[in-house]
Design an enzyme around this catalytic site. Structure first.
Site, PDB file in Angstrom:
ATOM      1  N   HIS A  98       0.757  -1.289   0.211  1.00  0.00           N
ATOM      2  CA  HIS A  98       0.291   0.081   0.298  1.00  0.00           C
ATOM      3  C   HIS A  98       1.289   1.194  -0.158  1.00  0.00           C
ATOM      4  O   HIS A  98       1.816   0.907   0.667  1.00  0.00           O
ATOM      5  CB  HIS A  98      -0.714   0.105   0.994  1.00  0.00           C
ATOM      6  N   GLU A 157      -4.174   2.493  -7.266  1.00  0.00           N
ATOM      7  CA  GLU A 157      -3.916   3.368  -6.594  1.00  0.00           C
ATOM      8  C   GLU A 157      -3.086   4.240  -6.162  1.00  0.00           C
ATOM      9  O   GLU A 157      -2.562   4.636  -5.923  1.00  0.00           O
ATOM     10  CB  GLU A 157      -4.066   2.721  -5.059  1.00  0.00           C
TER      11      GLU A 157
HETATM   12  P1  PGA Z   1      -9.842   6.149   0.616  1.00  0.00           P
HETATM   13  O1  PGA Z   1      -8.934   4.893   0.502  1.00  0.00           O
HETATM   14  O2  PGA Z   1     -10.868   5.267   0.030  1.00  0.00           O
HETATM   15  O3  PGA Z   1     -10.529   6.813   1.972  1.00  0.00           O
HETATM   16  O4  PGA Z   1      -9.238   7.273  -0.631  1.00  0.00           O
HETATM   17  C1  PGA Z   1      -8.214   3.852  -0.402  1.00  0.00           C
HETATM   18  C2  PGA Z   1      -6.738   2.892   0.416  1.00  0.00           C
HETATM   19  O5  PGA Z   1      -6.089   3.659   1.065  1.00  0.00           O
HETATM   20  O6  PGA Z   1      -7.021   2.295  -0.096  1.00  0.00           O
END
Ligand code: PGA
Length: 219
Positions: free
Chosen positions: A97, A145
């Protein structure tokens, strides 16, 4: 095709708050059984076992994921949780992540080691990437992401997500793709038809039972 919805709780929720969430959320799932959707919740290590036991005892079909694992085998690694220790608790793990890369110094080498540990102990992996440059061949799912969209209320543009997905698929044609970053109950309908999307990784909007349930029903 079955859509996958992963709630990443990050560093949130005590046991009491987890119980509250699960009581409300499981009632929703019993009242509106989601069809063709796979739901995974990723709590912190302190509430992982509690969450797994609660769901099992109430016959709720939600899988459990960890948010991280150690790059090492079980042993003398203070503060770490090894993949082997998650056996019979979690079926999934999030790896790489962007918060872990940015705040905890995770490099591609460390991520490769974590992917190996997960594979060795039969954990399915969700590898988070920020663009198409990374090797995604060892991951079960690949979550695109962009850090500028995480927790900001500004999800990436659907067209741009499709472009990045296309580039990931050029390098790994069997990649199963997720998107994550500011997806919520209000905007998910704009994102669920993205070409080649298999589902979503959801942070903030997965913390509240009714908003996570609402999002699931619209996906
Ligand atoms: P968020 O986070 O939906 O709060 O933007 C997504 C993530 O970090 O996986």
């Amino acid at each position: 095709m079955e859509k996958i919805l992963i709630g990443n709780w990050k560093s949130n929720k005590t046991i009491d708050e987890t119980r509250e969430f699960l009581t409300e959320f499981s009632q929703y799932l019993l009242d509106h059984p989601p069809s063709n959707k796979k739901i995974i919740i990723c709590p912190t290590f302190t509430t992982l076992k509690y969450t797994a036991d609660f769901l099992h005892a109430n016959n709720i079909e939600v899988a459990i994921g960890a948010q991280n694992i150690s790059r090492y085998e079980e042993g003398a690694y203070t503060g770490e949780v090894a993949a082997r220790q998650l056996q019979n608790i979690a079926q999934w793990v999030i790896i790489g992540h962007s918060e872990r890369r940015r705040l905890f110094g995770e490099t591609e080498d460390i991520i490769t080691e974590k992917l190996k540990q997960a594979k060795k102990y039969d954990l399915k992996t969700v590898l988070c990437v920020q663009d198409e440059s990374e090797d995604t061949s060892e991951a079960e799912y690949v979550a695109y992401e962009p850090p500028t969209s995480i927790g900001t209320g500004s999800p990436d543009d659907p067209k741009h997500i499709e472009e990045v997905f296309g580039k990931i698929l050029e390098k790994n044609s069997s990649a199963k793709l997720l998107y994550g970053g500011s997806i919520d109950e209000k905007n998910i309908e704009k994102y669920r038809e993205i070409k080649n999307i298999s589902g979503f990784l959801i942070g903030g909007a997965s913390l509240n039972a009714s908003s996570f349930a609402g999002l699931i029903s619209k996906c």
